[in-house]
Design a protein around this motif. Structure first.
Motif, PDB file in Angstrom:
ATOM      1  N   GLU A  45       9.504 -12.310  -4.311  1.00 41.55           N
ATOM      2  CA  GLU A  45      10.420 -13.242  -3.653  1.00 41.55           C
ATOM      3  C   GLU A  45       9.704 -14.367  -2.908  1.00 41.55           C
ATOM      4  O   GLU A  45      10.298 -15.400  -2.595  1.00 41.55           O
ATOM      5  CB  GLU A  45      11.342 -12.487  -2.680  1.00 41.55           C
ATOM      6  CG  GLU A  45      10.653 -11.950  -1.425  1.00 41.55           C
ATOM      7  CD  GLU A  45      10.001 -10.598  -1.651  1.00 41.55           C
ATOM      8  OE1 GLU A  45       9.591  -9.983  -0.650  1.00 41.55           O
ATOM      9  OE2 GLU A  45       9.922 -10.163  -2.817  1.00 41.55           O
ATOM     10  N   ASN A  46       8.416 -14.184  -2.655  1.00 38.39           N
ATOM     11  CA  ASN A  46       7.634 -15.214  -1.961  1.00 38.39           C
ATOM     12  C   ASN A  46       6.818 -16.068  -2.921  1.00 38.39           C
ATOM     13  O   ASN A  46       5.992 -16.869  -2.489  1.00 38.39           O
ATOM     14  CB  ASN A  46       6.700 -14.552  -0.937  1.00 38.39           C
ATOM     15  CG  ASN A  46       7.454 -13.820   0.145  1.00 38.39           C
ATOM     16  OD1 ASN A  46       8.420 -14.353   0.701  1.00 38.39           O
ATOM     17  ND2 ASN A  46       7.030 -12.607   0.454  1.00 38.39           N
ATOM     18  N   GLY A  47       7.038 -15.879  -4.206  1.00 36.06           N
ATOM     19  CA  GLY A  47       6.311 -16.654  -5.198  1.00 36.06           C
ATOM     20  C   GLY A  47       4.941 -16.112  -5.548  1.00 36.06           C
ATOM     21  O   GLY A  47       4.180 -16.752  -6.283  1.00 36.06           O
ATOM     22  N   VAL A  48       4.606 -14.926  -5.036  1.00 36.33           N
ATOM     23  CA  VAL A  48       3.319 -14.311  -5.363  1.00 36.33           C
ATOM     24  C   VAL A  48       3.353 -13.823  -6.810  1.00 36.33           C
ATOM     25  O   VAL A  48       4.239 -13.051  -7.193  1.00 36.33           O
ATOM     26  CB  VAL A  48       3.010 -13.139  -4.413  1.00 36.33           C
ATOM     27  CG1 VAL A  48       1.724 -12.432  -4.852  1.00 36.33           C
ATOM     28  CG2 VAL A  48       2.881 -13.638  -2.986  1.00 36.33           C
ATOM     29  N   GLN A  49       2.396 -14.270  -7.598  1.00 28.41           N
ATOM     30  CA  GLN A  49       2.354 -13.936  -9.026  1.00 28.41           C
ATOM     31  C   GLN A  49       1.175 -13.006  -9.301  1.00 28.41           C
ATOM     32  O   GLN A  49       0.064 -13.237  -8.834  1.00 28.41           O
ATOM     33  CB  GLN A  49       2.214 -15.216  -9.851  1.00 28.41           C
ATOM     34  CG  GLN A  49       2.174 -14.995 -11.349  1.00 28.41           C
ATOM     35  CD  GLN A  49       2.123 -16.306 -12.106  1.00 28.41           C
ATOM     36  OE1 GLN A  49       2.889 -17.230 -11.830  1.00 28.41           O
ATOM     37  NE2 GLN A  49       1.209 -16.394 -13.060  1.00 28.41           N
ATOM     38  N   LEU A  50       1.427 -11.960 -10.062  1.00 33.02           N
ATOM     39  CA  LEU A  50       0.396 -10.980 -10.366  1.00 33.02           C
ATOM     40  C   LEU A  50      -0.408 -11.390 -11.597  1.00 33.02           C
ATOM     41  O   LEU A  50       0.140 -11.904 -12.567  1.00 33.02           O
ATOM     42  CB  LEU A  50       1.025  -9.607 -10.623  1.00 33.02           C
ATOM     43  CG  LEU A  50       1.880  -9.024  -9.496  1.00 33.02           C
ATOM     44  CD1 LEU A  50       2.353  -7.621  -9.891  1.00 33.02           C
ATOM     45  CD2 LEU A  50       1.112  -8.979  -8.180  1.00 33.02           C
ATOM     46  N   GLU A  63      -2.104  -6.463 -11.965  1.00 27.43           N
ATOM     47  CA  GLU A  63      -2.698  -6.048 -10.710  1.00 27.43           C
ATOM     48  C   GLU A  63      -1.605  -5.543  -9.755  1.00 27.43           C
ATOM     49  O   GLU A  63      -0.422  -5.834  -9.948  1.00 27.43           O
ATOM     50  CB  GLU A  63      -3.445  -7.218 -10.071  1.00 27.43           C
ATOM     51  CG  GLU A  63      -2.539  -8.362  -9.636  1.00 27.43           C
ATOM     52  CD  GLU A  63      -3.311  -9.517  -9.034  1.00 27.43           C
ATOM     53  OE1 GLU A  63      -4.418  -9.296  -8.519  1.00 27.43           O
ATOM     54  OE2 GLU A  63      -2.803 -10.653  -9.064  1.00 27.43           O
ATOM     55  N   PRO A  64      -1.959  -4.794  -8.718  1.00 20.05           N
ATOM     56  CA  PRO A  64      -0.947  -4.270  -7.793  1.00 20.05           C
ATOM     57  C   PRO A  64      -0.465  -5.332  -6.810  1.00 20.05           C
ATOM     58  O   PRO A  64      -1.160  -6.316  -6.541  1.00 20.05           O
ATOM     59  CB  PRO A  64      -1.699  -3.156  -7.052  1.00 20.05           C
ATOM     60  CG  PRO A  64      -3.128  -3.603  -7.093  1.00 20.05           C
ATOM     61  CD  PRO A  64      -3.311  -4.294  -8.412  1.00 20.05           C
ATOM     62  N   PHE A  65       0.728  -5.131  -6.279  1.00 24.15           N
ATOM     63  CA  PHE A  65       1.196  -5.917  -5.147  1.00 24.15           C
ATOM     64  C   PHE A  65       0.440  -5.463  -3.905  1.00 24.15           C
ATOM     65  O   PHE A  65       0.180  -4.271  -3.712  1.00 24.15           O
ATOM     66  CB  PHE A  65       2.694  -5.717  -4.913  1.00 24.15           C
ATOM     67  CG  PHE A  65       3.583  -6.409  -5.905  1.00 24.15           C
ATOM     68  CD1 PHE A  65       3.799  -7.778  -5.816  1.00 24.15           C
ATOM     69  CD2 PHE A  65       4.199  -5.699  -6.923  1.00 24.15           C
ATOM     70  CE1 PHE A  65       4.626  -8.425  -6.737  1.00 24.15           C
ATOM     71  CE2 PHE A  65       5.029  -6.335  -7.839  1.00 24.15           C
ATOM     72  CZ  PHE A  65       5.244  -7.700  -7.747  1.00 24.15           C
ATOM     73  N   SER A 119      10.476  -7.212  -1.943  1.00 25.01           N
ATOM     74  CA  SER A 119      11.914  -6.955  -1.875  1.00 25.01           C
ATOM     75  C   SER A 119      12.571  -7.159  -3.232  1.00 25.01           C
ATOM     76  O   SER A 119      13.455  -6.399  -3.622  1.00 25.01           O
ATOM     77  CB  SER A 119      12.571  -7.878  -0.839  1.00 25.01           C
ATOM     78  OG  SER A 119      12.068  -7.625   0.445  1.00 25.01           O
ATOM     79  N   THR A 120      12.151  -8.211  -3.928  1.00 23.66           N
ATOM     80  CA  THR A 120      12.650  -8.468  -5.284  1.00 23.66           C
ATOM     81  C   THR A 120      11.480  -8.861  -6.177  1.00 23.66           C
ATOM     82  O   THR A 120      10.468  -9.404  -5.717  1.00 23.66           O
ATOM     83  CB  THR A 120      13.693  -9.603  -5.317  1.00 23.66           C
ATOM     84  OG1 THR A 120      13.100 -10.817  -4.846  1.00 23.66           O
ATOM     85  CG2 THR A 120      14.902  -9.256  -4.472  1.00 23.66           C
ATOM     86  N   VAL A 121      11.639  -8.583  -7.468  1.00 26.31           N
ATOM     87  CA  VAL A 121      10.629  -8.944  -8.460  1.00 26.31           C
ATOM     88  C   VAL A 121      11.331  -9.615  -9.630  1.00 26.31           C
ATOM     89  O   VAL A 121      12.325  -9.096 -10.147  1.00 26.31           O
ATOM     90  CB  VAL A 121       9.863  -7.707  -8.963  1.00 26.31           C
ATOM     91  CG1 VAL A 121       8.848  -8.114 -10.031  1.00 26.31           C
ATOM     92  CG2 VAL A 121       9.167  -6.990  -7.820  1.00 26.31           C
TER      93      VAL A 121
END
Length: 385
Positions: free
Chosen positions: A313-318, A335-337, A342-344
């Motif tokens: 939800e914060n724009g973090v991309q794996l 890779e892991p979070f 909260s959402t993917v």
């Protein structure tokens, strides 16, 4: 007799640790330091000739202890450049640091401290002993380190079969309930090449998925060039991490593509995505593939070549761990979070331009300058919390 050099190295390593280590971590470190001192293993098995089972057992206990110590220190996240230099100088720990630290580009392995299982298995044929000290199983993949002190597991480049290649890995097999699993390994210690890090996935060798239970036995068979008898291990595997499993029965439709993201598994070590392309009622897989425009397919015009980004939800991309398979149903690992989101959002895309991977890149890096065309009609959103 006290080995003053080892004592000095251990004290230097201890002094470099920060005060904010947890009590559990610090206690584990102190206990392991004591094991290393008591076994008094300060001569590398590569440098010394091991004679007698007592010496071998002594070395093995020390190696296992050093493995735990190295993983604990590295996993604590407090490895400064000064500490890294100290770790490299300590026998056994230097090798473990290479396996689980600076030479391993897998983000999950780099934070594996609390999840390593100490299996301590060794098999000896002739003058070669192969060891599996530790492994990690998070429900989606298995990671293990295999070492043969004093022996070179890698083949000499471009050399014909000869004594130069004796002892190098010839065949490798991993079996679950007699079924071959997909695996890959990497030599972790450069020129000596006496250690490999092995990754085993829950895909079979013919790209079918296996549902691992929380506990099971895994068979590992390794043959070395010049040795007729295989090195066989039967390893007890136990899941050592938590896992958040998200499922969906929703199918997304676009351009005759019927995409279902069956499952998203989130562990502290891995994020695994399960993808399936669905057929229509009465439709065969071949008919389904034939109905899809060629722009969505691979170079051979057969399997669907969509790739996927995972974004919170914060724009973090794996970043992906390994490549994307081309099939009608498969798993992909990322890779892991760092923290549970909260959402993917699962974002399918086509690669318009491949770009290039930098020559100096190590580990599971993402291709730079890649141009993607996203397909919003096929996106799936999971609610985690």
């Amino acid at each position: 007799m006290v080995n003053t050099k080892l004592e000095e190295q251990l004290k230097n390593c201890q002094s470099l640790l920060p005060d904010q280590l947890s009590d559990i971590t610090r206690s584990k470190l102190n206990e392991t330091y004591q094991i290393i001192r008591e076994t008094d293993h300060y001569i590398s098995p590569i440098q010394s000739k091991i004679k007698g089972s007592r010496t071998i057992n002594k070395w093995w206990v020390s190696t296992a202890a050093a493995t735990i110590l190295g993983v604990t220190i590295i996993g604590s996240g407090f490895v400064s450049p000064v500490m890294a230099d100290t770790l490299k100088q300590i026998p056994v720990l230097g090798q473990i640091y290479s396996l689980w630290g600076e030479n391993n580009g897998d983000p999950g392995v780099q934070q594996a401290e609390d999840f390593i299982t100490n299996v301590n298995q060794s098999v000896t044929h002739g003058n070669v002993t192969m060891n599996i000290p530790t492994l990690l199983f998070d429900g989606t993949r298995i990671l293990m380190n295999i070492t043969t002190p004093g022996n070179r597991l890698a083949s000499e480049p471009n050399s014909p079969p000869s004594d130069a290649n004796k002892g190098a890995v010839d065949t490798f097999e991993v079996l679950y309930n007699g079924q071959p699993l997909a695996w890959d390994y990497e030599h972790m210690d450069g020129e000596t090449a006496s250690s490999i890090m092995v990754q085993v996935t829950n895909n079979t060798s013919i790209n079918q998925s296996v549902q691992f239970p929380d506990q099971f036995d895994l068979t590992v068979n390794v043959t070395l060039k010049g040795y007729d008898v295989p090195f066989q291990f039967v390893l007890p595997v136990t899941k050592s991490t938590s896992v958040t499993v998200l499922t969906s029965e929703e199918t997304k439709h676009h351009d005759n593509i019927n995409l279902q993201i069956n499952k998203l598994e989130i562990t502290p070590i891995t994020t695994q995505l399960s993808v399936e392309y669905k057929t229509k009622p009465g439709q065969s897989v071949e008919e389904m593939l034939a109905s899809i425009p060629s722009k969505y397919k691979g170079d051979d015009g057969g399997a669907i070549a969509l790739q996927y980004d995972i974004v919170d939800e914060n724009g973090v991309q794996l970043k992906p761990l390994g490549g994307h398979p081309l099939s009608e149903s498969y798993n992909m690992r990322f890779e892991p979070f760092k923290t549970l989101p909260s959402t993917v959002t699962i974002k399918p895309y086509l690669v318009v331009s491949e770009g290039e991977t930098p020559a100096e890149a190590k580990g599971p890096v993402e291709v730079k300058n890649i141009v993607k065309k996203y397909i919003p009609e096929l996106e799936t959103v999971f609610s985690v919390q």
